[in-house]
Design a protein around this motif. Structure first.
Motif, mmCIF file in Angstrom:
data_model
loop_
_atom_site.group_PDB
_atom_site.id
_atom_site.type_symbol
_atom_site.label_atom_id
_atom_site.label_comp_id
_atom_site.label_asym_id
_atom_site.label_seq_id
_atom_site.Cartn_x
_atom_site.Cartn_y
_atom_site.Cartn_z
ATOM 1 N N ALA A 381 14.109 -0.301 56.719
ATOM 2 C CA ALA A 381 12.985 -0.703 56.811
ATOM 3 C C ALA A 381 12.189 0.091 57.870
ATOM 4 C CB ALA A 381 12.555 -2.334 57.160
ATOM 5 N N GLY A 382 12.953 0.564 58.945
ATOM 6 C CA GLY A 382 12.187 1.282 59.879
ATOM 7 C C GLY A 382 12.557 2.813 60.016
ATOM 8 N N ALA A 383 13.211 3.480 58.859
ATOM 9 C CA ALA A 383 13.796 4.578 58.690
ATOM 10 C C ALA A 383 12.520 5.575 58.718
ATOM 11 C CB ALA A 383 14.751 4.696 57.806
ATOM 12 N N ASN A 384 12.699 6.636 59.305
ATOM 13 C CA ASN A 384 11.951 7.753 59.504
ATOM 14 C C ASN A 384 12.405 8.848 58.489
ATOM 15 O OD1 ASN A 384 9.929 9.856 59.620
ATOM 16 N ND2 ASN A 384 10.447 10.104 61.792
ATOM 17 N N PHE A 385 12.139 9.152 57.409
ATOM 18 C CA PHE A 385 12.719 10.219 56.433
ATOM 19 C C PHE A 385 11.965 11.564 56.580
ATOM 20 C CE2 PHE A 385 14.333 6.466 54.712
ATOM 21 C CZ PHE A 385 15.376 6.655 54.174
ATOM 22 N N THR A 386 10.907 11.628 57.688
ATOM 23 C CA THR A 386 10.476 13.030 57.687
ATOM 24 C C THR A 386 11.457 14.306 58.300
ATOM 25 O OG1 THR A 386 8.618 11.704 58.525
ATOM 26 C CG2 THR A 386 8.443 14.302 58.993
ATOM 27 N N PRO A 387 11.644 15.162 57.515
ATOM 28 C CA PRO A 387 12.492 16.215 57.922
ATOM 29 C C PRO A 387 12.053 17.069 58.912
ATOM 30 C CG PRO A 387 11.158 16.966 55.943
ATOM 31 C CD PRO A 387 10.717 15.321 56.064
ATOM 32 N N VAL A 388 12.711 17.599 59.751
ATOM 33 C CA VAL A 388 12.702 18.281 60.766
ATOM 34 C C VAL A 388 13.568 19.544 60.750
ATOM 35 C CG1 VAL A 388 12.748 18.627 63.273
ATOM 36 C CG2 VAL A 388 11.892 16.423 62.545
ATOM 37 N N ASP A 389 12.962 20.911 60.417
ATOM 38 C CA ASP A 389 13.871 22.118 60.267
ATOM 39 C C ASP A 389 14.912 21.683 59.317
ATOM 40 O OD1 ASP A 389 12.230 23.159 62.200
ATOM 41 O OD2 ASP A 389 13.465 22.665 63.798
ATOM 42 N N GLY A 390 14.431 21.054 58.060
ATOM 43 C CA GLY A 390 15.591 21.012 57.152
ATOM 44 C C GLY A 390 16.544 19.804 57.388
ATOM 45 N N VAL A 391 16.303 19.188 58.499
ATOM 46 C CA VAL A 391 17.290 17.984 58.579
ATOM 47 C C VAL A 391 16.546 16.487 58.705
ATOM 48 C CG1 VAL A 391 18.860 16.770 60.452
ATOM 49 C CG2 VAL A 391 18.751 19.290 59.922
ATOM 50 N N VAL A 392 17.018 15.539 57.999
ATOM 51 C CA VAL A 392 16.658 14.182 57.913
ATOM 52 C C VAL A 392 17.437 13.406 58.876
ATOM 53 C CG1 VAL A 392 16.104 12.033 56.456
ATOM 54 C CG2 VAL A 392 15.600 14.375 55.681
ATOM 55 N N THR A 393 16.895 12.834 59.859
ATOM 56 C CA THR A 393 17.554 11.884 60.658
ATOM 57 C C THR A 393 17.125 10.764 60.429
ATOM 58 O OG1 THR A 393 17.906 13.806 62.194
ATOM 59 C CG2 THR A 393 18.392 11.768 63.407
ATOM 60 N N LEU A 394 18.356 9.781 60.392
ATOM 61 C CA LEU A 394 18.085 8.162 60.273
ATOM 62 C C LEU A 394 18.561 7.542 61.464
ATOM 63 C CD1 LEU A 394 18.833 7.564 56.558
ATOM 64 C CD2 LEU A 394 16.558 8.317 57.453
ATOM 65 N N THR A 395 17.741 7.112 62.607
ATOM 66 C CA THR A 395 18.256 6.580 63.718
ATOM 67 C C THR A 395 18.349 5.231 63.833
ATOM 68 O OG1 THR A 395 17.095 8.629 64.565
ATOM 69 C CG2 THR A 395 17.591 6.953 66.405
ATOM 70 N N ALA A 396 19.576 4.868 64.207
ATOM 71 C CA ALA A 396 19.605 3.307 64.827
ATOM 72 C C ALA A 396 19.371 2.408 63.786
ATOM 73 C CB ALA A 396 18.907 3.056 66.044
ATOM 74 N N LEU A 397 19.971 2.773 62.493
ATOM 75 C CA LEU A 397 19.539 1.775 61.315
ATOM 76 C C LEU A 397 20.519 0.471 61.563
ATOM 77 C CD1 LEU A 397 20.318 4.307 58.349
ATOM 78 C CD2 LEU A 397 17.994 3.534 59.440
ATOM 79 N N PRO A 398 19.722 -0.740 61.556
ATOM 80 C CA PRO A 398 20.412 -1.983 61.808
ATOM 81 C C PRO A 398 21.487 -1.995 60.683
ATOM 82 C CG PRO A 398 18.014 -2.166 61.942
ATOM 83 C CD PRO A 398 18.343 -0.735 61.263
ATOM 84 N N ALA A 399 22.704 -2.513 60.906
ATOM 85 C CA ALA A 399 23.781 -2.763 60.192
ATOM 86 C C ALA A 399 24.413 -4.134 60.342
ATOM 87 C CB ALA A 399 24.787 -1.863 60.489
ATOM 88 N N THR A 400 24.615 -4.745 59.152
ATOM 89 C CA THR A 400 25.336 -5.870 59.138
ATOM 90 C C THR A 400 26.736 -5.775 58.303
ATOM 91 O OG1 THR A 400 23.960 -6.543 57.171
ATOM 92 C CG2 THR A 400 23.391 -7.364 59.382
ATOM 93 N N LEU A 401 27.816 -6.666 58.585
ATOM 94 C CA LEU A 401 28.956 -6.475 57.636
ATOM 95 C C LEU A 401 28.696 -7.211 56.350
ATOM 96 C CD1 LEU A 401 31.968 -5.899 58.129
ATOM 97 C CD2 LEU A 401 32.349 -8.221 58.865
ATOM 98 N N THR A 402 29.313 -6.401 55.492
ATOM 99 C CA THR A 402 29.270 -7.003 54.073
ATOM 100 C C THR A 402 30.483 -7.923 53.630
ATOM 101 O OG1 THR A 402 30.553 -5.093 53.041
ATOM 102 C CG2 THR A 402 28.072 -4.849 53.262
ATOM 103 N N GLU A 403 30.488 -8.756 52.492
ATOM 104 C CA GLU A 403 31.413 -9.550 52.012
ATOM 105 C C GLU A 403 32.643 -8.704 51.965
ATOM 106 O OE1 GLU A 403 32.390 -13.049 48.835
ATOM 107 O OE2 GLU A 403 30.427 -12.133 49.127
ATOM 108 N N GLN A 404 32.345 -7.466 51.031
ATOM 109 C CA GLN A 404 33.607 -6.490 50.748
ATOM 110 C C GLN A 404 34.195 -6.250 52.077
ATOM 111 O OE1 GLN A 404 30.403 -6.469 49.742
ATOM 112 N NE2 GLN A 404 30.188 -5.405 47.699
ATOM 113 N N GLY A 405 33.581 -6.010 53.103
ATOM 114 C CA GLY A 405 33.714 -5.123 54.296
ATOM 115 C C GLY A 405 34.606 -6.055 55.284
ATOM 116 N N ALA A 406 34.380 -7.300 55.450
ATOM 117 C CA ALA A 406 35.028 -8.285 56.180
ATOM 118 C C ALA A 406 36.337 -8.030 56.351
ATOM 119 C CB ALA A 406 34.479 -9.771 55.866
ATOM 120 N N PRO A 407 37.115 -7.889 55.355
ATOM 121 C CA PRO A 407 38.644 -7.576 55.655
ATOM 122 C C PRO A 407 38.749 -6.425 56.318
ATOM 123 C CG PRO A 407 38.287 -8.312 53.421
ATOM 124 C CD PRO A 407 36.856 -7.976 53.975
ATOM 125 N N ALA A 408 37.988 -5.432 56.549
ATOM 126 C CA ALA A 408 38.208 -4.228 57.422
ATOM 127 C C ALA A 408 38.242 -4.621 58.752
ATOM 128 C CB ALA A 408 37.074 -3.476 56.938
#
Length: 517
Positions: A381-408
């Motif tokens: 939701a807050g990601a900035n997809f604006t490219p800078v010199d050919g690079v797209v940087t997605l900074t500090a994306l909020p992350a939550t554990l998935t049901e499939q990933g919980a055993p990890a």
């Protein structure tokens, strides 16, 4: 009681003028239009096909067409038609999506006229227009309603223009024909008074907008453009075009061939997994350690590669390196042994995910092996997809554990637990330099046991410092201008909303600039 009728005044406006009027009337301003990063490019997407289906409210239509309405009718004007569900279909007049402001605006042809009770109820809706601002959309119309002004002894038809009838939340399928819930506005409630108050849930709208790319210029057109030159000079020019020769500035948008993919040449992932988990391992309770392999270090995973699929608008990327979490030593082994490798980013219609191969031995002694499992769901939701010199940087994306990933995590955390934010930099140009910043060392904090459940502490996680200037707003576009392809994929965002797979996700042919090959 006498009644005085004033017929609805019709405006003779061109479709484009109506779109412009809608935008200006809403006082829209640019957030800072991106230049598509690598030279001049298209500034808007123009839609030439589509339409709007909206039935106002099913119960209202049923009432009008039933015996209680005393001869009620629903009449269509201007080419509008009824759908199988009873809604009204309005054809597309014109539509556009502004790549700088990320505002979608469209107008539609046709109208609908509701009458009942021998004309006592009389409502006409026409000149429908739809606009979005951020994550909210508004459907407006010109209205003509029979009203009895205060103190007047007779009723009359009152005309109003561009009345905001309903609002809706912009979603991934908003322009792809999916049901989009609507709510009546305060102004809309006046149109349907006294039937429905503001906030009433109205019929969902179904919007379809598509842009048909013009055919690419034929070779003969290029030849005729230089017909004034001599035959030999013309032939020579067409036989050996210099790589530095710019293409015609009038090149029109064109979709790539089916199945085209655009490469991601390099990338880096910074992710500290979960601060409280790192603190726990570093403390006396677990007496653990962290081991990095394959070139990874300090929770930085480089050597990324992948592709952008222009058919599905999906992104798949894998990064090099691995990390191993060890805790609770027992002789020459550890009771807790968690390994993550082949970390990657996956974006598709299901959402955005951080994926990995996982080998997890929990405190119960059981080992779980997972391949390409979505470990964390990412919030774009807050990601900035604006490219800078050919690079797209997605900074500090909020992350939550998935049901499939919980055993990890060896059973320490349940699905929904907050994880450390994720930062990803992707190079869409061959040879583009990734941001030179380095991730900060994950904080160890006070040793504490991991928290079970979804209320875990995410922590600040690694931070990638991006150098250089960024053109455009925080609601940007994902653009690629790699020298190996003339196509620019644009994954547009509105108020940070990624419209993957929707009508505003488009492919535009880039205008080649000097130096392209």
């Amino acid at each position: 009681m006498n009644s005085r009728t004033t017929q609805p005044a019709r405006r003779n406006r061109t479709p484009l003028a109506a779109v412009a009027a809608a935008a200006l009337g809403l006082g829209l301003t640019a957030f800072g239009a991106p230049s598509l990063a690598f030279g001049a490019g298209p500034t808007e997407v123009v839609y030439d096909q589509g339409g709007l289906d909206w039935g106002v409210k099913q119960s209202f239509r049923s009432y009008l067409e039933g015996p209680a309405s005393d001869g009620g009718k629903i009449e269509l004007t201007g080419g509008a038609t009824r759908t199988a569900s009873g809604a009204v279909h309005f054809g597309l007049g014109a539509g556009r999506y502004d790549l700088g402001t990320h505002v979608l605006s469209a107008n539609f042809t046709g109208g609908v006229h509701f009458t009942a009770h021998q004309g006592a109820l009389d409502i006409t809706l026409a000149d429908f227009k739809l606009t979005t601002s951020g994550a909210t959309g508004t459907l407006t119309a010109d209205t003509a309603t029979r009203e009895t002004p205060a103190g007047a002894g007779s009723s009359e038809i009152v005309n109003r223009q561009d009345v905001p009838l309903v609002t809706f939340a912009v979603g991934r399928d908003t322009t792809a024909g999916g049901d989009t819930a609507t709510a009546l506005t305060a102004d809309g409630a006046k149109v349907f008074a006294p039937f429905y108050p503001a906030g009433t849930v109205m019929d969902p709208l179904n919007l379809v907008l598509t842009a048909t790319p013009p055919a690419s210029p034929s070779p003969s057109a290029s030849a005729s453009a230089s017909a004034s030159a001599s035959a030999s000079a013309s032939a020579s020019a067409s036989a050996s075009v210099s790589p530095s020769t710019p293409a015609s500035s009038s090149a029109s948008p064109s979709a790539p061939p089916a199945g085209t993919t655009l490469p991601i040449y390099d990338g880096v992932l910074n992710w500290g997994f979960k601060e409280s988990f790192r603190s726990y391992l570093a403390g006396p309770a677990a007496n653990g350690k962290v081991e990095f392999g394959g070139g990874a270090a300090d929770y930085r995973f480089a050597g990324g590669s992948g592709q952008y699929d222009t058919a599905t608008h999906g992104v798949t990327t894998r990064f090099g390196g691995s990390v191993r979490f060890l805790g609770h030593p027992s002789g020459s082994t550890y009771q807790l042994d968690l390994s993550f490798s082949e970390l990657g980013l996956r974006i598709d219609k299901a959402g955005a995910f951080l994926v990995a191969d996982v080998s997890a031995k929990g405190m119960d002694g059981k080992t779980t092996e997972l391949t390409a499992v979505p470990v964390a769901a990412l919030d774009l939701a807050g990601a900035n997809f604006t490219p800078v010199d050919g690079v797209v940087t997605l900074t500090a994306l909020p992350a939550t554990l998935t049901e499939q990933g919980a055993p990890a995590f060896g059973g320490f955390y349940q699905a929904g637990a907050k994880l450390d934010p994720v930062t990803v930099a992707l190079a869409f140009d061959k040879g583009a330099a990734l941001p030179t910043g380095t991730p900060s060392s994950p904080a160890t904090g006070t040793p504490s046991a991991p928290v079970t459940g979804g209320a875990g502490t995410g922590g600040s996680g690694p931070v990638l410092t991006v150098t250089g200037s960024t053109t455009g707003s925080t609601d940007g576009v994902l653009a690629s201008t790699g020298t190996d392809t003339p196509f620019v994929p644009l994954v547009a965002t509105a108020a940070g909303l990624l419209l993957l797979g929707g009508g505003t996700t488009v492919l535009l042919r880039r205008r080649r600039t000097t130096g392209d090959s």
